[in-house]
Design a protein around this motif. Structure first.
Motif, PDB file in Angstrom:
ATOM      1  N   TYR A  41       0.825  -1.204   0.000  1.00 45.11           N
ATOM      2  CA  TYR A  41       0.000   0.000   0.000  1.00 45.11           C
ATOM      3  C   TYR A  41       0.865   1.262   0.000  1.00 45.11           C
ATOM      4  O   TYR A  41       0.591   2.225  -0.726  1.00 45.11           O
ATOM      5  CB  TYR A  41      -0.914  -0.012   1.228  1.00 45.11           C
ATOM      6  N   PHE A 172      -7.961  -7.067   1.170  1.00 43.99           N
ATOM      7  CA  PHE A 172      -7.548  -5.924   0.354  1.00 43.99           C
ATOM      8  C   PHE A 172      -7.952  -6.116  -1.102  1.00 43.99           C
ATOM      9  O   PHE A 172      -8.489  -5.204  -1.755  1.00 43.99           O
ATOM     10  CB  PHE A 172      -6.027  -5.757   0.499  1.00 43.99           C
ATOM     11  N   LYS A 173      -7.731  -7.325  -1.626  1.00 39.86           N
ATOM     12  CA  LYS A 173      -7.993  -7.583  -3.045  1.00 39.86           C
ATOM     13  C   LYS A 173      -9.471  -7.752  -3.360  1.00 39.86           C
ATOM     14  O   LYS A 173      -9.930  -7.418  -4.453  1.00 39.86           O
ATOM     15  CB  LYS A 173      -7.227  -8.832  -3.492  1.00 39.86           C
ATOM     16  N   THR A 175     -12.362  -6.851  -1.143  1.00 36.16           N
ATOM     17  CA  THR A 175     -13.326  -5.849  -0.657  1.00 36.16           C
ATOM     18  C   THR A 175     -12.701  -4.478  -0.407  1.00 36.16           C
ATOM     19  O   THR A 175     -13.396  -3.559   0.033  1.00 36.16           O
ATOM     20  CB  THR A 175     -14.008  -6.340   0.644  1.00 36.16           C
ATOM     21  N   GLY A 176     -11.399  -4.348  -0.617  1.00 37.01           N
ATOM     22  CA  GLY A 176     -10.751  -3.049  -0.438  1.00 37.01           C
ATOM     23  C   GLY A 176     -10.020  -2.929   0.879  1.00 37.01           C
ATOM     24  O   GLY A 176     -10.270  -3.685   1.828  1.00 37.01           O
ATOM     25  N   GLU A 178     -10.246  -0.721   3.133  1.00 37.39           N
ATOM     26  CA  GLU A 178     -11.062  -0.273   4.260  1.00 37.39           C
ATOM     27  C   GLU A 178     -11.555  -1.438   5.109  1.00 37.39           C
ATOM     28  O   GLU A 178     -11.592  -1.351   6.344  1.00 37.39           O
ATOM     29  CB  GLU A 178     -12.271   0.546   3.756  1.00 37.39           C
TER      30      GLU A 178
END
Length: 412
Positions: A41, A172-173, A175-176, A178
């Motif tokens: 990130y 992360f991949k 749903t994001g 957040e």
């Protein structure tokens, strides 16, 4: 007779210790998740280089290091329960701050500032919860089982890291970022719920407590060995994802999982080895295995070889903490156990806090694989530290024997 006693004791041991271990596991899932997603990130999302990645990863360890003294003192004077629960509460706040950083992703400088602040808070939460949990567990089951408590605590820690990294990457991949950040608060809250019904430990305020720096001095031999041995772990946790990305070796989740899996298996099947064969011998052999693992990653020509190196690093690193840790806490009174654990753990934090930025600099100057040559050299230094410590111990014993002999002869 002994078998009967052991049979009766073990269920009570696990009934007591499992909530604490699950609480530690929940918190280290959050740490593993951040190790899995933050390097990528920061480098690809916020467009910062490997030095900044190392600083971000190392900041949490330095925060943990700088609060070990406070965590030990709070645990010894106010109780392990309170220390552990404050750590869990701070973990909930940490998740909220990570989410706040995600809202400022378009402003890289602001997002990075929030993340660095959050890493500090995450480190404080880790310091309080782990020191409190270890002291709580040892106090509830007895100091004679401190090695077993440390063994299972270590399993919870590295299982959390091993499973947390791929969990974070998956969230992360799919749903994001957040959702991954939000899970930090949920898991920290779970760590509080799990230990809610455990009894508190009595606090002895009458005991005269040595200053923290004196306790550090008492455990420094074991602590330095742990510090240099931990650099191999720091190299994997900080840069294995970026190495796999750079070399196009696929998803680095398997590397984390194999490291953690081998670490856990060695802990489960060989945890009695330090008691049977001696902490020094076990630590020495473990370091040799870890050196081999780091060199395999450093000179790997494929992802499979690098994963094998992660396996050996996990297997080698596994028994170092409990081997040296049991020796460390035996140097202090029971009333100072929390402080001693905090002092001993501080060497681990110092290692991670320094190793990550230094490794980032090495990666910038050379490449990511040279980071693991650095890890191998650090483990070799740990071997030297152990050897010198054992030699000093033998020399001291020899001097004491000669002195006692001369005293006896003079008396005669």
């Amino acid at each position: 007779m002994n078998a009967t006693i052991e049979k009766n004791v073990e269920p009570g041991f696990y009934k007591t210790i499992i909530p604490i271990i699950l609480s530690v596991f929940s918190v280290y899932l959050t740490i593993g998740m951040m190790l899995g997603i933050l390097p990528g990130y920061i480098e690809t999302g916020l467009k910062y280089n490997s030095i900044i990645v190392g600083v971000v990863i190392g900041t949490q360890a330095l925060a943990t290091l700088l609060t070990r003294s406070y965590a030990g003192k709070l645990t010894d004077t106010k109780g392990a329960r309170l220390s552990s629960r404050i750590g869990g509460t701070l973990g909930i706040i940490t998740g909220i701050l990570y989410l706040t950083a995600a809202l400022f992703s378009r402003n890289a400088a602001t997002a990075l500032t929030i993340i660095l602040t959050t890493r500090i808070l995450h480190g404080i939460a880790e310091s309080l919860l782990v020191t409190g949990s270890l002291t709580w567990g040892i106090g509830l089951v007895g100091v004679e089982k401190s090695g077993k408590v440390m063994t299972w605590n270590g399993i919870a820690m590295y299982a959390g890291i091993a499973l947390g990294a791929p969990l974070g990457i998956a969230l992360f991949k799919t749903t994001g970022i957040e959702s991954a950040f939000g899970a930090i608060s949920l898991l920290s809250g779970l760590s509080l719920i799990i230990t809610h019904k455990l009894p508190s430990l009595p606090v002895d305020l009458s005991h005269v407590r040595a200053p923290f720096y004196k306790v550090v001095g008492k455990v420094s031999g074991q602590g330095l060995g742990l510090a240099f041995a931990s650099i191999g772990f720091a190299c994997i946790s900080s840069f294995i994802v970026l190495l796999f990305t750079q070399k196009h070796w696929g998803n680095a989740s398997q590397a984390f999982m194999m490291f953690g899996g081998c670490y856990i298996l060695v802990r489960i099947f060989f945890s009695s080895f330090p008691d049977k064969y001696g902490a020094y011998a076990v630590a020495l052999i473990s370091l040799i295995i870890e050196i081999a693992g780091q060199l395999l990653i450093g000179f790997a020509g494929s992802g499979s070889i690098a994963i094998l190196g992660c396996c050996l690093t996990g297997a080698g690193f596994s028994l170092i903490f409990p081997s040296l840790g049991v020796m460390a806490i035996k140097k202090v009174s029971p009333q100072m156990r929390g402080t001693a654990l905090g002092a001993y753990g501080a060497f681990f934090d110092l290692s991670l806090g320094i190793a990550a930025p230094v490794a980032g600099l090495i990666a910038l100057w050379y490449n990511y694989q040279m980071v693991y040559v650095f890890g191998a050299l650090s483990c070799l230094t740990a071997v030297l530290v152990l050897f010198l410590g054992e030699k000093e111990k033998a020399d001291t014993k020899k001097t004491a024997t000669v002195y006692n002999s001369e005293t006896i002869n003079n008396n005669k």
